[in-house]
Design an enzyme around this catalytic site. Structure first.
Site, mmCIF file in Angstrom:
data_model
loop_
_atom_site.group_PDB
_atom_site.id
_atom_site.type_symbol
_atom_site.label_atom_id
_atom_site.label_comp_id
_atom_site.label_asym_id
_atom_site.label_seq_id
_atom_site.Cartn_x
_atom_site.Cartn_y
_atom_site.Cartn_z
ATOM 1 N N ARG A 99 24.842 -39.885 -15.812
ATOM 2 C CA ARG A 99 24.089 -41.139 -15.908
ATOM 3 C C ARG A 99 24.387 -42.108 -14.764
ATOM 4 O O ARG A 99 24.983 -43.164 -14.967
ATOM 5 C CB ARG A 99 24.350 -41.816 -17.255
ATOM 6 C CG ARG A 99 23.723 -41.067 -18.393
ATOM 7 C CD ARG A 99 23.951 -41.727 -19.703
ATOM 8 N NE ARG A 99 22.925 -42.690 -20.049
ATOM 9 C CZ ARG A 99 22.877 -43.296 -21.224
ATOM 10 N NH1 ARG A 99 23.783 -43.053 -22.125
ATOM 11 N NH2 ARG A 99 21.931 -44.154 -21.489
ATOM 12 N N ARG A 145 27.558 -48.519 -33.064
ATOM 13 C CA ARG A 145 27.021 -49.061 -31.814
ATOM 14 C C ARG A 145 25.529 -49.317 -31.951
ATOM 15 O O ARG A 145 25.007 -50.223 -31.315
ATOM 16 C CB ARG A 145 27.221 -48.051 -30.677
ATOM 17 C CG ARG A 145 28.604 -48.002 -30.100
ATOM 18 C CD ARG A 145 28.603 -47.080 -28.902
ATOM 19 N NE ARG A 145 27.432 -47.366 -28.087
ATOM 20 C CZ ARG A 145 26.769 -46.466 -27.356
ATOM 21 N NH1 ARG A 145 27.176 -45.233 -27.300
ATOM 22 N NH2 ARG A 145 25.718 -46.822 -26.656
ATOM 23 N N CYS A 200 29.533 -40.672 -19.041
ATOM 24 C CA CYS A 200 29.581 -40.904 -20.480
ATOM 25 C C CYS A 200 29.358 -39.573 -21.171
ATOM 26 O O CYS A 200 29.080 -38.568 -20.516
ATOM 27 C CB CYS A 200 28.550 -41.936 -20.917
ATOM 28 S SG CYS A 200 26.891 -41.307 -20.884
ATOM 29 N N ASP A 231 16.411 -39.875 -27.667
ATOM 30 C CA ASP A 231 17.268 -40.509 -28.681
ATOM 31 C C ASP A 231 16.996 -40.000 -30.099
ATOM 32 O O ASP A 231 17.665 -40.417 -31.049
ATOM 33 C CB ASP A 231 17.110 -42.042 -28.631
ATOM 34 C CG ASP A 231 17.800 -42.649 -27.413
ATOM 35 O OD1 ASP A 231 18.529 -41.915 -26.716
ATOM 36 O OD2 ASP A 231 17.614 -43.850 -27.149
ATOM 37 N N LYS A 233 18.014 -52.238 -30.661
ATOM 38 C CA LYS A 233 19.167 -52.395 -29.764
ATOM 39 C C LYS A 233 18.708 -52.381 -28.309
ATOM 40 O O LYS A 233 19.093 -53.247 -27.520
ATOM 41 C CB LYS A 233 20.154 -51.243 -30.013
ATOM 42 C CG LYS A 233 21.195 -51.088 -28.938
ATOM 43 C CD LYS A 233 22.141 -49.954 -29.237
ATOM 44 C CE LYS A 233 21.755 -48.622 -28.641
ATOM 45 N NZ LYS A 233 21.862 -48.523 -27.188
ATOM 46 N N ASN A 234 17.871 -51.399 -27.960
ATOM 47 C CA ASN A 234 17.497 -51.233 -26.553
ATOM 48 C C ASN A 234 16.523 -52.299 -26.054
ATOM 49 O O ASN A 234 16.227 -52.358 -24.862
ATOM 50 C CB ASN A 234 16.916 -49.838 -26.311
ATOM 51 C CG ASN A 234 17.999 -48.775 -26.352
ATOM 52 O OD1 ASN A 234 19.180 -49.086 -26.467
ATOM 53 N ND2 ASN A 234 17.592 -47.516 -26.264
HETATM 54 C C1 UD1 Z 1 17.939 -45.813 -21.802
HETATM 55 C C2 UD1 Z 1 18.323 -46.093 -23.239
HETATM 56 C C3 UD1 Z 1 18.851 -44.821 -23.917
HETATM 57 C C4 UD1 Z 1 17.857 -43.677 -23.749
HETATM 58 C C5 UD1 Z 1 17.442 -43.508 -22.287
HETATM 59 C C6 UD1 Z 1 16.319 -42.501 -22.100
HETATM 60 C C7 UD1 Z 1 18.951 -48.421 -23.189
HETATM 61 C C8 UD1 Z 1 20.043 -49.421 -23.279
HETATM 62 N N1 UD1 Z 1 19.321 -47.134 -23.273
HETATM 63 O O1 UD1 Z 1 19.130 -45.432 -21.121
HETATM 64 O O2 UD1 Z 1 19.060 -45.097 -25.295
HETATM 65 O O3 UD1 Z 1 18.445 -42.480 -24.180
HETATM 66 O O4 UD1 Z 1 16.975 -44.771 -21.752
HETATM 67 O O5 UD1 Z 1 15.232 -42.853 -22.864
HETATM 68 O O6 UD1 Z 1 17.794 -48.764 -23.097
HETATM 69 N N2 UD1 Z 1 18.891 -41.830 -13.700
HETATM 70 C C9 UD1 Z 1 19.335 -41.615 -12.411
HETATM 71 N N3 UD1 Z 1 19.702 -42.711 -11.676
HETATM 72 C C10 UD1 Z 1 19.633 -43.982 -12.157
HETATM 73 C C11 UD1 Z 1 19.171 -44.182 -13.477
HETATM 74 C C12 UD1 Z 1 18.801 -43.080 -14.232
HETATM 75 O O7 UD1 Z 1 19.396 -40.483 -11.944
HETATM 76 O O8 UD1 Z 1 19.985 -44.928 -11.440
HETATM 77 C C13 UD1 Z 1 18.491 -40.668 -14.535
HETATM 78 C C14 UD1 Z 1 19.418 -40.474 -15.749
HETATM 79 O O9 UD1 Z 1 20.556 -39.724 -15.425
HETATM 80 C C15 UD1 Z 1 18.489 -39.756 -16.716
HETATM 81 C C16 UD1 Z 1 17.124 -40.390 -16.409
HETATM 82 O O10 UD1 Z 1 17.236 -40.959 -15.112
HETATM 83 O O11 UD1 Z 1 18.430 -38.393 -16.404
HETATM 84 C C17 UD1 Z 1 16.665 -41.433 -17.378
HETATM 85 O O12 UD1 Z 1 17.719 -42.347 -17.616
HETATM 86 P P1 UD1 Z 1 17.479 -43.883 -17.955
HETATM 87 O O13 UD1 Z 1 16.079 -44.088 -18.396
HETATM 88 O O14 UD1 Z 1 17.960 -44.698 -16.813
HETATM 89 O O15 UD1 Z 1 18.473 -44.104 -19.163
HETATM 90 P P2 UD1 Z 1 19.163 -45.463 -19.525
HETATM 91 O O16 UD1 Z 1 18.320 -46.581 -19.036
HETATM 92 O O17 UD1 Z 1 20.601 -45.417 -19.145
#
Ligand code: UD1
Length: 428
Positions: A122, A398, A117, A306, A22-23
């Site tokens: 996030r 999902r 969420c 995850d 999915k990711n």
């Molecule tokens: C992706 C994955 C999700 C997985 C996560 C961590 C997808 C679609 N989803 O989510 O399944 O659980 O990586 O491996 O690939 N953060 C910020 N600011 C930002 C972006 C992130 O502070 O702009 C923080 C988040 O709150 C979190 C950390 O960075 O604490 C990592 O998040 P991130 O890697 O961005 O998660 P996703 O990409 O949303």
């Protein structure tokens, strides 16, 4: 509302084939916005999140055609819109992945802000700061982020924390920008590498994939390409752990063992017998009661967040005491209350859960609160005595392709039932 009815205590035996990730599918589908022409994507999993992104692409004017066995043709030659509406972004946060490609290709994008969420705030501030550094003018209006740029320009970007979708969004934007972009403290996840490989096949010049420094030399146009979505390492890890919960022996096929190194090491330390028997096959067996291990979630190549909920299920009946520390998301222990309903002994202290192994779990009705939590409840049900009813299946659907069918084919007594479950002890 459909729910799962699981009669626990049946050991698993057979082979489970892993679906496309999915990711990886979500950013790759988003990357098709970067170029005119027809893309061919294979092994695209049939999942709710993928359907939502396809719905969004269609709203933007993209033609998407499903063929048999996960093959999807995508053509964004006729992009008509640059707006990702609230209704779709709200249903799936990763919809924000269209932001970078839309600004890069059209010079404008209007994408709803995802909001919070279940597993935490996030934010998407890294995505937005990166685009600003590349010259985009951003405004937040009526719950939308509006981005404009004549042509994005290469920039030096540093992430405070490695963000998976943040790295992907900016990598896509940088591929069409003028000049060079460097992303430091970039995410190293296999899904980021898979997207990078597709971008390279489309003509982008990218170095450093799989490391924390990614360098992208932008180009004026990109071309369509063909790609096979990599196998889902989280799905594979979940089924390795299904054996930990239910006992028995499985062969997990169509997986990439290298992507699961930290998980395999941890599960071996807990006492599961795991052997890589082929480039894409792993054999897993449980001979005895598992022992407790401590787990700390980390960005790749560390233990994935995850799979945190799923390993907690294994620890809830393991020998002694386990400390599970969640370092990625601040609110990812919602499954704890449900696992306690099954008799688990878990205490949450800040970002750690202290799990004291009990002899066995007992079936009960439980409610899924998010995607990975729902998988953990299924595993718990497989190992528990008696019947477990898992509600809230839209979370499971999902991200897991036909999980109930795959498990029942290897001997689990699990069935999807339509309608609201009859509540135990309810007087008529
Ligand atoms: C992706 C994955 C999700 C997985 C996560 C961590 C997808 C679609 N989803 O989510 O399944 O659980 O990586 O491996 O690939 N953060 C910020 N600011 C930002 C972006 C992130 O502070 O702009 C923080 C988040 O709150 C979190 C950390 O960075 O604490 C990592 O998040 P991130 O890697 O961005 O998660 P996703 O990409 O949303």
């Amino acid at each position: 509302m459909a729910h799962l009815e699981i009669k626990g205590g049946r050991a698993l035996k057979g082979t489970i084939r892993i679906s496309g990730a999915k990711n990886a599918a979500l950013p790759i589908l988003s990357a098709t916005l970067l170029s005119e022409g027809r893309f061919k994507l294979r092994q695209v999993p049939e999942l709710e999140d993928v359907r939502i992104l396809i719905e969004l692409l269609r709203e933007l004017g993209v033609s998407v055609q499903y063929r048999e066995q996960g093959t999807v043709f995508v053509d964004s030659s006729k992009l008509e819109s640059f707006e990702a509406p609230y209704d779709l972004v709200r249903r799936m946060r990763a919809s924000v992945l269209v932001l970078g490609p839309l600004v890069a290709r059209l010079g404008k994008a209007r994408v709803s802000l995802p909001g919070g969420c279940a597993i935490g705030a996030r934010p998407i501030d890294f995505h937005l700061k990166g685009l600003e550094l590349m010259g985009a003018k951003l405004e937040i209006r009526e719950g939308f982020v509006e981005a404009r740029a004549n042509r994005l320009e290469g920039a030096r970007i540093y992430f405070d924390i490695p963000s998976v979708t943040g790295t992907e969004n900016l990598m896509m934007a940088a591929s069409l920008a003028k000049g060079n972009t460097v992303i430091e403290n970039a995410a190293r996840e296999p899904e980021v590498v898979a997207l990078g490989r597709l971008l390279q096949d489309m003509g982008a010049k990218i170095k450093g994939l799989g490391t924390d420094t990614i360098k992208i030399e932008g180009t004026k146009t990109l071309r369509p390409a063909t790609c096979t979505i990599i196998p889902d390492r989280i799905e594979a890890g979940t089924y390795l752990m299904a054996v930990g919960a239910a006992g028995g022996e499985l062969i997990i096929e169509n997986c990439v063992p290298e992507h699961l190194e930290a998980v395999i090491l941890k599960l071996k330390a807990a006492g599961l017998k795991i052997k890589v028997i082929d480039a894409d096959k792993i054999k897993v067996k449980r001979r005895r009661r598992l022992c407790s291990v401590d787990v700390k979630t980390q960005p790749y190549p560390g233990f994935p967040t995850d799979l945190q909920a799923q390993i907690m299920v294994l620890m809830s009946t393991a020998g002694k005491l386990s400390v599970i520390t969640e370092t990625i998301f601040e609110n990812r222990f919602m499954h704890v209350a449900e696992l306690k309903r099954l008799g688990a002994d878990i205490k949450v202290e800040g970002r750690s859960a202290i799990v004291r192994g009990v002899k066995h779990l007992n079936g009960a009705p439980v409610m899924a609160t998010d995607l990975r939590a729902s998988a953990s409840l299924v595993l718990a049900g497989l190992g528990a005595k008696g019947t477990t009813i898992v509600q809230g299946l839209h979370h499971l659907d999902r991200g897991y392709e036909r999980m109930d069918e795959k498990l029942s084919a290897v001997g689990a007594r699990i069935k999807r039932v339509n309608g609201t479950p009859v509540q135990e002890g309810k007087m008529s």
